[in-house]
Design a protein around this motif. Structure first.
Motif, mmCIF file in Angstrom:
data_model
loop_
_atom_site.group_PDB
_atom_site.id
_atom_site.type_symbol
_atom_site.label_atom_id
_atom_site.label_comp_id
_atom_site.label_asym_id
_atom_site.label_seq_id
_atom_site.Cartn_x
_atom_site.Cartn_y
_atom_site.Cartn_z
ATOM 1 N N MET A 141 1.240 -0.968 -0.398
ATOM 2 C CA MET A 141 0.056 0.383 0.330
ATOM 3 C C MET A 141 0.841 1.319 0.196
ATOM 4 N N PRO A 142 1.435 1.496 -1.175
ATOM 5 C CA PRO A 142 2.672 2.601 -0.751
ATOM 6 C C PRO A 142 2.008 3.869 -1.078
ATOM 7 N N ARG A 143 2.694 4.793 -0.234
ATOM 8 C CA ARG A 143 2.647 6.120 0.276
ATOM 9 C C ARG A 143 1.934 7.101 -1.360
ATOM 10 N N VAL A 144 1.898 7.679 -1.157
ATOM 11 C CA VAL A 144 2.062 8.936 -2.707
ATOM 12 C C VAL A 144 2.445 9.881 -1.614
ATOM 13 N N ARG A 145 3.464 10.501 -2.615
ATOM 14 C CA ARG A 145 3.796 11.621 -1.207
ATOM 15 C C ARG A 145 4.342 12.392 -2.493
ATOM 16 N N ARG A 146 3.055 13.510 -2.482
ATOM 17 C CA ARG A 146 3.098 14.706 -3.267
ATOM 18 C C ARG A 146 2.783 16.106 -2.024
ATOM 19 N N GLN A 147 3.310 17.648 -3.058
ATOM 20 C CA GLN A 147 3.396 18.344 -1.936
ATOM 21 C C GLN A 147 1.981 18.699 -1.958
ATOM 22 N N PRO A 148 0.783 18.801 -1.405
ATOM 23 C CA PRO A 148 -0.294 18.627 -1.367
ATOM 24 C C PRO A 148 -0.935 20.726 -2.115
ATOM 25 N N ARG A 149 -1.985 21.137 -2.731
ATOM 26 C CA ARG A 149 -1.722 22.646 -3.340
ATOM 27 C C ARG A 149 -2.157 23.351 -2.207
ATOM 28 N N ALA A 150 -1.218 24.328 -2.187
ATOM 29 C CA ALA A 150 -1.068 25.235 -1.138
ATOM 30 C C ALA A 150 -2.335 26.162 -0.858
ATOM 31 N N LEU A 151 -3.127 26.439 0.227
ATOM 32 C CA LEU A 151 -4.122 27.789 0.208
ATOM 33 C C LEU A 151 -3.460 29.278 -0.125
ATOM 34 N N PRO A 152 -5.021 29.981 -0.246
ATOM 35 C CA PRO A 152 -3.942 31.314 -0.523
ATOM 36 C C PRO A 152 -3.563 31.680 0.893
ATOM 37 N N ALA A 153 -2.247 32.413 0.624
ATOM 38 C CA ALA A 153 -1.342 33.269 2.042
ATOM 39 C C ALA A 153 -2.427 34.082 1.729
ATOM 40 N N GLY A 154 -1.851 34.779 3.806
ATOM 41 C CA GLY A 154 -2.395 35.483 4.166
ATOM 42 C C GLY A 154 -3.754 35.610 6.018
ATOM 43 N N ARG A 155 -3.424 36.730 5.823
ATOM 44 C CA ARG A 155 -4.093 36.177 7.608
ATOM 45 C C ARG A 155 -5.431 35.855 7.766
ATOM 46 N N TYR A 156 -5.893 36.599 6.920
ATOM 47 C CA TYR A 156 -7.363 36.599 6.871
ATOM 48 C C TYR A 156 -8.244 35.618 6.083
ATOM 49 N N LEU A 157 -7.397 34.818 5.508
ATOM 50 C CA LEU A 157 -8.333 33.927 4.259
ATOM 51 C C LEU A 157 -7.683 32.760 4.985
ATOM 52 N N HIS A 158 -9.197 31.891 4.246
ATOM 53 C CA HIS A 158 -9.261 30.574 4.639
ATOM 54 C C HIS A 158 -8.572 30.152 6.202
ATOM 55 N N ILE A 159 -10.183 30.511 6.588
ATOM 56 C CA ILE A 159 -9.737 30.839 8.265
ATOM 57 C C ILE A 159 -11.216 29.451 8.819
ATOM 58 N N PRO A 160 -10.856 28.345 9.823
ATOM 59 C CA PRO A 160 -11.850 27.733 9.880
ATOM 60 C C PRO A 160 -13.109 28.844 10.789
ATOM 61 N N GLU A 161 -14.387 28.334 10.349
ATOM 62 C CA GLU A 161 -15.342 29.302 11.024
ATOM 63 C C GLU A 161 -15.472 28.742 12.872
ATOM 64 N N VAL A 162 -15.035 27.620 13.117
ATOM 65 C CA VAL A 162 -14.896 27.896 14.366
ATOM 66 C C VAL A 162 -14.510 28.635 15.411
ATOM 67 N N MET A 163 -12.938 28.917 14.863
ATOM 68 C CA MET A 163 -12.010 30.896 15.186
ATOM 69 C C MET A 163 -12.828 31.434 15.242
ATOM 70 N N LEU A 164 -14.361 31.546 14.648
ATOM 71 C CA LEU A 164 -15.149 32.960 14.286
ATOM 72 C C LEU A 164 -15.913 32.787 16.156
ATOM 73 N N ARG A 165 -16.067 31.415 16.780
ATOM 74 C CA ARG A 165 -17.016 31.375 17.354
ATOM 75 C C ARG A 165 -16.873 32.112 18.858
ATOM 76 N N THR A 166 -15.251 32.361 18.987
ATOM 77 C CA THR A 166 -15.405 32.796 20.397
ATOM 78 C C THR A 166 -14.611 34.246 20.014
ATOM 79 N N ASP A 167 -14.719 35.475 21.369
ATOM 80 C CA ASP A 167 -13.660 36.664 20.725
ATOM 81 C C ASP A 167 -11.791 36.057 21.293
ATOM 82 N N ALA A 168 -12.167 35.147 22.165
ATOM 83 C CA ALA A 168 -10.312 34.672 22.438
ATOM 84 C C ALA A 168 -10.043 34.307 20.965
ATOM 85 N N HIS A 169 -10.719 33.243 20.134
ATOM 86 C CA HIS A 169 -9.935 32.680 19.397
ATOM 87 C C HIS A 169 -9.567 34.182 17.638
#
Length: 238
Positions: free
Chosen positions: A179-207
Motif C-alpha cells: 500500500m505504497p505512500r503517495v508522496r506529493r505536495q498538497p496544493r497550498a491555500l492562499p496566504a494571508g492572515r484573514y484568508l481560509h480561516i476555519p469557521e470555528v475560529m469565529l465562534r469566540t472572541d478569544a479565538h
C-alpha cells in the motif's frame, strides 16, 4: 533550554503556524489539550467549514481538511510521553510548538492511507498492515517533524524505539510494497492572515483575537448566528 513549564501559544505564533499549515493545504484552528482527547495537535482529514475571507462582511465558504492545535502545552507531560520511536524529551522549549505543527503536517504529507489497506489481497499482509498502520504513521510524522526542526540530525531514539528498529523498518517495507505512500505536495491555500480561516475560529472572541483586528464584525455575527435545522418529515418507502 528545557524547563518544566506550561507553554502558551501566542497570537504571533498562531499566525505563523496558520501560514505554514496553508502551505500543506490545511487550515489551522485552536482548541485545548482536553478537548483534543489529551493531544496537543490533531490532523483532521475530514472536510470542515472554512471561511474564504473573514475580513469581508459577507462570508463565502469552502470545505477542507485542517489541523487543530492546543493553546497550551505542559512541557513535562509532553517530554514524558511514550513514543514508538523518537524521544520527545530531546526537544528544547522553543522547539516544542514548531515540532507539534510539523508533526501534524507530517500526517498530511507523508503517511500511509488507511483505506489503501482494504485493497491488499494477501490476507496475512493486510492483517499486519492494519494492525500497525497507526503506530507507523506516528513514526513517520515524528520523523518528518524532526527533519523540519533539526534538519540533518539523526532522530533521538527512545528505549522502545531502540528495541523496535528492525520491526519498524520491516513494517514500513511491507506497507510500501502492498500500500505504497503517495508522496506529493498538497496544493497550498492562499496566504494571508484573514484568508481560509476555519469557521470555528469565529465562534469566540478569544479565538478571533488570534486572527487579528481586521476580522469583520458582520462575519463574526453571521458565524455565531444560531442555526435552525428542520426535520425532514417526508415519509419514505424502504
Amino acid at each position: 533550554m528545557k524547563t518544566d513549564t506550561t507553554l502558551r501559544l501566542s497570537r504571533t505564533q498562531y499566525r505563523a503556524f496558520a501560514e505554514q499549515a496553508k502551505q500543506a493545504g490545511c487550515s489551522l484552528s485552536l482548541s485545548t489539550f482536553r478537548a483534543l482527547g489529551h493531544c496537543w495537535g490533531i490532523f483532521d482529514p475530514r472536510a470542515r467549514s472554512v471561511c474564504l475571507d473573514v475580513s469581508a462582511d459577507e462570508l463565502a465558504y469552502t470545505e477542507g481538511c485542517g489541523i487543530q492545535l492546543s493553546t497550551n502545552v505542559d512541557t513535562a507531560r509532553l517530554r514524558g510521553n511514550q513514543r514508538p520511536e523518537i524521544d520527545w524529551s530531546a526537544l528544547e522549549d522553543h522547539e516544542i510548538y514548531p515540532f507539534i505543527v510539523a508533526h501534524e503536517i507530517g500526517h498530511r504529507v507523508d503517511n500511509f492511507c488507511y483505506w489503501d489497506a482494504n485493497r491488499i489481497e494477501d490476507d496475512q499482509a493486510r492483517t499486519r498492515c492494519v494492525s500497525v498502520i497507526r503506530s507507523i504513521n506516528e513514526v513517520l510524522a515524528d520523523r518528518y517533524a524532526w527533519s523540519q526542526i533539526r534538519p540533518g540530525e539523526p532522530v533521538p531514539l527512545c528505549e522502545l524505539g531502540k528495541t523496535l528498529q528492525e520491526e519498524v523498518a520491516a513494517d514500513i517495507d511491507l506497507m510500501d510494497k502492498h500500500m505504497p505512500r503517495v508522496r506529493r505536495q498538497p496544493r497550498a491555500l492562499p496566504a494571508g492572515r484573514y484568508l481560509h480561516i476555519p469557521e470555528v475560529m469565529l465562534r469566540t472572541d478569544a479565538h478571533v483575537s488570534f486572527i487579528g483586528t481586521g476580522v469583520s464584525a458582520a462575519a463574526i455575527e453571521l458565524a455565531r448566528r444560531p442555526r435552525t435545522y428542520r426535520r425532514d418529515s417526508r415519509s419514505r418507502a424502504y
